[in-house]
Design a protein around this motif. Sequence first.
Motif, PDB file in Angstrom:
ATOM      1  N   GLY A   1       3.687   5.827  -5.449  1.00 14.63           N
ATOM      2  CA  GLY A   1       3.676   5.875  -6.908  1.00 14.63           C
ATOM      3  C   GLY A   1       2.576   6.772  -7.447  1.00 14.63           C
ATOM      4  N   LEU A   2       1.375   6.650  -6.887  1.00 13.77           N
ATOM      5  CA  LEU A   2       0.276   7.501  -7.331  1.00 13.77           C
ATOM      6  C   LEU A   2       0.524   8.966  -6.984  1.00 13.77           C
ATOM      7  N   GLY A   3       1.118   9.213  -5.841  1.00 16.35           N
ATOM      8  CA  GLY A   3       1.443  10.586  -5.456  1.00 16.35           C
ATOM      9  C   GLY A   3       2.469  11.207  -6.390  1.00 16.35           C
TER      10      GLY A   3
ATOM     11  N   TYR B   1       0.830  -1.196   0.000  1.00 19.97           N
ATOM     12  CA  TYR B   1       0.000   0.000   0.000  1.00 19.97           C
ATOM     13  C   TYR B   1       0.875   1.262   0.000  1.00 19.97           C
TER      14      TYR B   1
ATOM     15  N   LEU C   1       3.029  10.288  -9.488  1.00 23.64           N
ATOM     16  CA  LEU C   1       2.375  10.470 -10.773  1.00 23.64           C
ATOM     17  C   LEU C   1       1.515  11.738 -10.770  1.00 23.64           C
ATOM     18  N   ALA C   2       0.771  11.951  -9.718  1.00 28.76           N
ATOM     19  CA  ALA C   2      -0.065  13.149  -9.620  1.00 28.76           C
ATOM     20  C   ALA C   2       0.794  14.412  -9.605  1.00 28.76           C
TER      21      ALA C   2
ATOM     22  N   ALA D   1       2.315   1.720  -3.528  1.00 30.03           N
ATOM     23  CA  ALA D   1       1.255   2.146  -4.454  1.00 30.03           C
ATOM     24  C   ALA D   1       0.875   3.607  -4.204  1.00 30.03           C
ATOM     25  N   THR D   2       0.749   3.991  -2.951  1.00 28.93           N
ATOM     26  CA  THR D   2       0.401   5.377  -2.612  1.00 28.93           C
ATOM     27  C   THR D   2       1.509   6.332  -3.043  1.00 28.93           C
TER      28      THR D   2
END
Length: 60
Positions: free
Chosen positions: A17-19, A11, A21-22, A14-15
């Motif tokens: 990575g998404l952060g 988790y 990317l954003a 993933a968090t």
Amino acid sequence: MTHFAFIAASYGVATLGLGLLAAWLLADYGRQRRVLADLEARGVGKRSRRETGDAPGEAP
């Protein structure tokens, strides 16, 4: 409880990575807006905008 570390790490990755990317998308959005503003300041307009008043796709 034996898999808690693996699940928490998954988790977290993933968090993160998404952060990232954003953040990259927001930075790129700002960069593209600055480039567009610079082009418009130099007189380069959008291709869909015509000086003759013709609608895009119409034959002259």
